[in-house]
Design a protein around this motif. Structure first.
Motif, mmCIF file in Angstrom:
data_model
loop_
_atom_site.group_PDB
_atom_site.id
_atom_site.type_symbol
_atom_site.label_atom_id
_atom_site.label_comp_id
_atom_site.label_asym_id
_atom_site.label_seq_id
_atom_site.Cartn_x
_atom_site.Cartn_y
_atom_site.Cartn_z
ATOM 1 N N ALA A 35 -3.239 7.946 -16.693
ATOM 2 C CA ALA A 35 -2.363 7.816 -15.532
ATOM 3 C C ALA A 35 -2.803 6.647 -14.663
ATOM 4 C CB ALA A 35 -2.362 9.113 -14.734
ATOM 5 N N ALA A 36 -4.120 6.519 -14.441
ATOM 6 C CA ALA A 36 -4.632 5.420 -13.624
ATOM 7 C C ALA A 36 -4.328 4.073 -14.268
ATOM 8 C CB ALA A 36 -6.130 5.584 -13.393
ATOM 9 N N ALA A 37 -4.505 3.983 -15.602
ATOM 10 C CA ALA A 37 -4.224 2.730 -16.303
ATOM 11 C C ALA A 37 -2.747 2.377 -16.234
ATOM 12 C CB ALA A 37 -4.680 2.838 -17.757
ATOM 13 N N THR A 38 -1.888 3.379 -16.327
ATOM 14 C CA THR A 38 -0.445 3.141 -16.220
ATOM 15 C C THR A 38 -0.101 2.499 -14.884
ATOM 16 O OG1 THR A 38 0.105 4.995 -17.684
ATOM 17 C CG2 THR A 38 1.825 4.255 -16.169
ATOM 18 N N LEU A 39 -0.671 3.040 -13.820
ATOM 19 C CA LEU A 39 -0.360 2.509 -12.495
ATOM 20 C C LEU A 39 -1.008 1.142 -12.271
ATOM 21 C CD1 LEU A 39 1.187 2.955 -9.949
ATOM 22 C CD2 LEU A 39 -0.697 4.312 -9.036
ATOM 23 N N ALA A 94 0.836 -1.210 0.000
ATOM 24 C CA ALA A 94 0.000 0.000 0.000
ATOM 25 C C ALA A 94 0.866 1.254 0.000
ATOM 26 C CB ALA A 94 -0.930 -0.005 1.214
ATOM 27 N N GLN A 95 1.928 1.257 0.799
ATOM 28 C CA GLN A 95 2.842 2.397 0.822
ATOM 29 C C GLN A 95 3.465 2.612 -0.558
ATOM 30 O OE1 GLN A 95 3.650 4.607 3.183
ATOM 31 N NE2 GLN A 95 2.555 3.738 4.925
ATOM 32 N N ALA A 96 3.895 1.523 -1.185
ATOM 33 C CA ALA A 96 4.533 1.619 -2.495
ATOM 34 C C ALA A 96 3.557 2.148 -3.544
ATOM 35 C CB ALA A 96 5.071 0.250 -2.909
ATOM 36 N N LEU A 97 2.323 1.680 -3.485
ATOM 37 C CA LEU A 97 1.333 2.097 -4.471
ATOM 38 C C LEU A 97 0.988 3.578 -4.324
ATOM 39 C CD1 LEU A 97 -0.403 1.038 -6.771
ATOM 40 C CD2 LEU A 97 -2.182 0.482 -5.122
ATOM 41 N N VAL A 98 0.827 4.034 -3.092
ATOM 42 C CA VAL A 98 0.515 5.448 -2.867
ATOM 43 C C VAL A 98 1.695 6.328 -3.290
ATOM 44 C CG1 VAL A 98 0.026 7.192 -1.109
ATOM 45 C CG2 VAL A 98 -1.180 5.003 -1.060
ATOM 46 N N GLY A 99 2.911 5.898 -2.956
ATOM 47 C CA GLY A 99 4.079 6.655 -3.378
ATOM 48 C C GLY A 99 4.186 6.756 -4.878
ATOM 49 N N ALA A 100 3.902 5.652 -5.575
ATOM 50 C CA ALA A 100 3.921 5.670 -7.033
ATOM 51 C C ALA A 100 2.851 6.601 -7.595
ATOM 52 C CB ALA A 100 3.725 4.253 -7.570
ATOM 53 N N ASN A 113 -1.606 -1.095 -14.590
ATOM 54 C CA ASN A 113 -0.826 -2.063 -15.363
ATOM 55 C C ASN A 113 0.507 -2.364 -14.692
ATOM 56 O OD1 ASN A 113 -2.611 -2.548 -17.518
ATOM 57 N ND2 ASN A 113 -2.008 -0.658 -18.522
ATOM 58 N N PHE A 114 1.076 -1.365 -14.058
ATOM 59 C CA PHE A 114 2.345 -1.546 -13.372
ATOM 60 C C PHE A 114 2.178 -2.354 -12.089
ATOM 61 C CE2 PHE A 114 5.386 0.019 -10.153
ATOM 62 C CZ PHE A 114 6.572 -0.361 -10.761
ATOM 63 N N ALA A 115 1.128 -2.035 -11.333
ATOM 64 C CA ALA A 115 0.994 -2.594 -9.988
ATOM 65 C C ALA A 115 0.066 -3.795 -9.902
ATOM 66 C CB ALA A 115 0.519 -1.505 -9.022
ATOM 67 N N TRP A 116 -1.115 -3.705 -10.508
ATOM 68 C CA TRP A 116 -2.116 -4.731 -10.239
ATOM 69 C C TRP A 116 -1.760 -6.090 -10.836
ATOM 70 C CZ3 TRP A 116 -5.555 -4.412 -6.582
ATOM 71 C CH2 TRP A 116 -6.489 -5.456 -6.470
ATOM 72 N N ALA A 117 -1.128 -6.092 -12.024
ATOM 73 C CA ALA A 117 -0.727 -7.375 -12.597
ATOM 74 C C ALA A 117 0.241 -8.087 -11.661
ATOM 75 C CB ALA A 117 -0.091 -7.166 -13.963
ATOM 76 N N GLY A 118 1.152 -7.326 -11.083
ATOM 77 C CA GLY A 118 2.084 -7.910 -10.122
ATOM 78 C C GLY A 118 1.380 -8.383 -8.869
ATOM 79 N N LEU A 119 0.407 -7.625 -8.416
ATOM 80 C CA LEU A 119 -0.342 -8.017 -7.222
ATOM 81 C C LEU A 119 -1.115 -9.306 -7.463
ATOM 82 C CD1 LEU A 119 -1.725 -4.572 -6.010
ATOM 83 C CD2 LEU A 119 -0.124 -6.033 -4.780
ATOM 84 N N GLU A 120 -1.672 -9.452 -8.658
ATOM 85 C CA GLU A 120 -2.410 -10.681 -8.966
ATOM 86 C C GLU A 120 -1.500 -11.903 -8.870
ATOM 87 O OE1 GLU A 120 -6.201 -9.965 -11.810
ATOM 88 O OE2 GLU A 120 -4.245 -9.897 -12.799
ATOM 89 N N ASN A 121 -0.307 -11.788 -9.437
ATOM 90 C CA ASN A 121 0.634 -12.913 -9.372
ATOM 91 C C ASN A 121 1.052 -13.199 -7.928
ATOM 92 O OD1 ASN A 121 0.668 -13.376 -12.130
ATOM 93 N ND2 ASN A 121 2.316 -11.903 -12.489
ATOM 94 N N LEU A 122 1.280 -12.134 -7.173
ATOM 95 C CA LEU A 122 1.684 -12.298 -5.781
ATOM 96 C C LEU A 122 0.607 -13.012 -4.982
ATOM 97 C CD1 LEU A 122 3.744 -11.667 -3.559
ATOM 98 C CD2 LEU A 122 2.642 -9.440 -3.270
ATOM 99 N N MET A 123 -0.641 -12.653 -5.229
ATOM 100 C CA MET A 123 -1.732 -13.268 -4.496
ATOM 101 C C MET A 123 -1.895 -14.746 -4.842
ATOM 102 S SD MET A 123 -4.459 -10.147 -4.700
ATOM 103 C CE MET A 123 -4.011 -8.543 -4.020
ATOM 104 N N LYS A 124 -1.396 -15.152 -6.009
ATOM 105 C CA LYS A 124 -1.447 -16.557 -6.406
ATOM 106 C C LYS A 124 -0.236 -17.333 -5.904
ATOM 107 C CE LYS A 124 -3.973 -15.420 -10.641
ATOM 108 N NZ LYS A 124 -3.866 -15.320 -12.113
#
Length: 231
Positions: A196-200, A171-177, A202-213
């Motif tokens: 701007a929202a799509a950029t973030l 959460a800290q990383a996402l807000v900072g970004a 694409n950068f963050a949520w795809a990684g979060l999905e993999n992490l959650m798996k």
């Protein structure tokens, strides 16, 4: 002609502008002046001139430059948090809520560049108590993002090793970004809030999905992959 205390008289009606309206007008002028000149370079004379009032009236309403700057930070911080909260519809999937929240965040910072400059650039660089005011706003937004990531993890029945501390760090990383991206977007012509929202996302949520798996990056895995390619 204005009143003797510097308050302009409403044209043709002989009525003074309500105090609340006048105060907001002075704060609008202060936000613009602080954002464009910086806190130290901005003067009460400049703020009064931009607001169309006398300098003594600014002091009468807002006491001192420090208190005026603090009031501006609080107003802009409250407006930003309110915009993000209003942009989110509870009950939607966590990724959709994050998307809506980010879009609202970037839309607000784009539509209020002076206010964002006061929060992101000016308040943070002049120490206490100004930095503390911004930190409180950031903590509120970060707590909300932390809640969304936690919800998303539960929805996905994610990797049980995704600890609370790791969620808090994400959460800290996402807000900072988001903060850095908003500053970039405001300085880059043609970047929309949705872009701007799509950029973030694409950068963050795809990684979060993999992490959650449970699909985690690790230095050892990266080293193994690199060694294999070098053969």
């Amino acid at each position: 002609m204005g009143a003797s205390d510097g308050t302009p008289v409403a044209a043709g009606r002989g009525k003074r502008m309500p105090r609340a309206v006048r105060e907001q007008q002075m704060m609008d002028a202060a936000v613009q002046t602080f954002a464009r000149l910086g806190y130290r370079a901005a003067s009460m004379d400049q703020i009064a001139e931009l607001a169309g009032v006398s300098k003594p009236l600014v002091y009468l309403y807002l006491n001192s430059k420090d208190e005026l700057f603090t009031a501006c930070i609080r107003r802009e911080a409250s407006a930003l948090v309110a915009a993000v909260q209003a942009g989110i519809e509870p009950g939607l999937p966590a990724d959709r809520q994050l998307w809506d929240g980010l879009t609202a965040f970037f839309r607000h910072t784009a539509e209020n560049p002076d206010g964002w400059s006061v929060l992101h650039s000016q308040a943070r660089t002049h120490g206490e108590p100004f930095a503390a005011e911004v930190a409180a706003m950031r903590a509120e937004i970060t707590a909300f993002v932390n809640h969304l990531i936690g919800d998303a993890a539960r929805e996905a029945r994610c990797d049980p090793h995704l600890a609370d501390r790791e969620v808090a760090g994400l959460a800290q990383a996402l807000v900072g970004a988001a903060e850095s991206l908003a500053a970039w977007a405001n300085d880059t012509p043609g970047v929309s809030a949705k872009e701007a929202a799509a950029t973030l996302m694409n950068f963050a949520w795809a990684g979060l999905e993999n992490l959650m798996k449970g699909d985690r990056w690790s230095p050892s895995a990266a080293a193994t992959s690199s060694a294999g390619k070098s053969r």
